[in-house]
Write an enzyme that holds these catalytic residues in place. Sequence first.
Site: not given
Ligand SMILES: NC(=O)c1ccc[n+]([C@@H]2O[C@H](COP(=O)([O-])OP(=O)(O)OC[C@H]3O[C@@H](n4cnc5c(N)ncnc54)[C@H](OP(=O)(O)O)[C@@H]3O)[C@@H](O)[C@H]2O)c1
Length: 332
Positions: A21, A54, A284
């Site tokens: 996403w 997405y 993500g």
């Molecule tokens: N069912 C639903 O309604 C729904 C809704 C939302 C998401 N989802 C699912 O959940 C997945 C994960 O959501 P999310 O992307 O919000 O999860 P998350 O893991 O909470 O956030 C991921 C984002 O945080 C940053 N990040 C991650 N690890 C990092 C690290 N080690 N150091 C620094 N920054 C870091 C990156 O963004 P930056 O580098 O851009 O800052 C990354 O894209 C989605 O891809 C999707 O498959 C489902």
Amino acid sequence: MEFRHLGRSGLMVSEISYGNWITHGSQVEEDAAHACVRAALDEGITTFDTADVYAGTRAEEVLGRALKGVRRESLEIFTKVYWPTGPGRNDRGLSRKHIMESVNGSLRRLGTDYVDLYQAHRFDVETPLEETLRAFDDLVRQGKVLYVGVSEWSADQIARALKIADEMGFDRIVSNQPQYSMLWRVIEAEVVPLSEREGLGQIVWSPIAQGVLTGKYLPGQPPPAGSRATDEAGSGFIDRMLRDDVLRRVQELRPVAADHGLTMAQLAVAWVLQNPNVSSAIVGASRPEQIRDNVKASGVKLDGDTMRRIDEILDPVVERDPGKTVSPTSRP
Ligand SMILES: NC(=O)c1ccc[n+]([C@@H]2O[C@H](COP(=O)([O-])OP(=O)(O)OC[C@H]3O[C@@H](n4cnc5c(N)ncnc54)[C@H](OP(=O)(O)O)[C@@H]3O)[C@@H](O)[C@H]2O)c1
């Protein structure tokens, strides 16, 4: 990487999964997307989550290309249906028509004959639940879908679906995909107890609160360059969490992570995995080093004192209201 059953089903999933996403087909270029998927595979992730909606359906195409050549049986591919994928009245929701059309589009874009888990992305108030569940059941019989689940459904909606499935002999939903993190615990009061009784597992999204729990967003400071908060597609989703009171509390978690030799992101992912009803935490990543960082949370045990310390620090900013699990009151 450690593995867990998806709820009470026989399917094993990596306890950390990768979701695309905001990133694939939007925030990051194709090369970076492939590099993240490669890093995920190298680190032992086998479970990948996407959705038809997405990046206006492009995310599924990117994931399909990135996984090309990987042995299909070694992967669990999850996608979803509900949010609009086209301009028409029937290009949305959980009607039989949209479900049947959308799954075919997803399979084509992903380059696969079946998805391991097909999820209702929200509850559709405009379609009889029986119609949706019968269509899902038909997809299972057709072999296009192996398991069915839901996302962001309330305990009441899940209970109604299970009752109909049992009465009609439909395949039962095996999972729910809710938002869940140290900051957002709205499933704990109702959805988790029901799921434990009924054998559903949670595949939790935004376990790092979209990056907030990495501690890289500082109170009173502009967001770091290249982060989701500065991205055109992503900023609208993360903005509501970028409150100074939240960011100040998150900084107080630094010594907790350090005492356990963890990064802040690892602490955040490890925290959701302490809940035994969680089957997988979907992380993500906009770059491969983030995935390599986050996967080290697999297998980490946090003791009771650590969990209490986290609660004490975050308590005033934690959201716990089960009423915050909501689907749109009419189709989007
Ligand atoms: N069912 C639903 O309604 C729904 C809704 C939302 C998401 N989802 C699912 O959940 C997945 C994960 O959501 P999310 O992307 O919000 O999860 P998350 O893991 O909470 O956030 C991921 C984002 O945080 C940053 N990040 C991650 N690890 C990092 C690290 N080690 N150091 C620094 N920054 C870091 C990156 O963004 P930056 O580098 O851009 O800052 C990354 O894209 C989605 O891809 C999707 O498959 C489902």
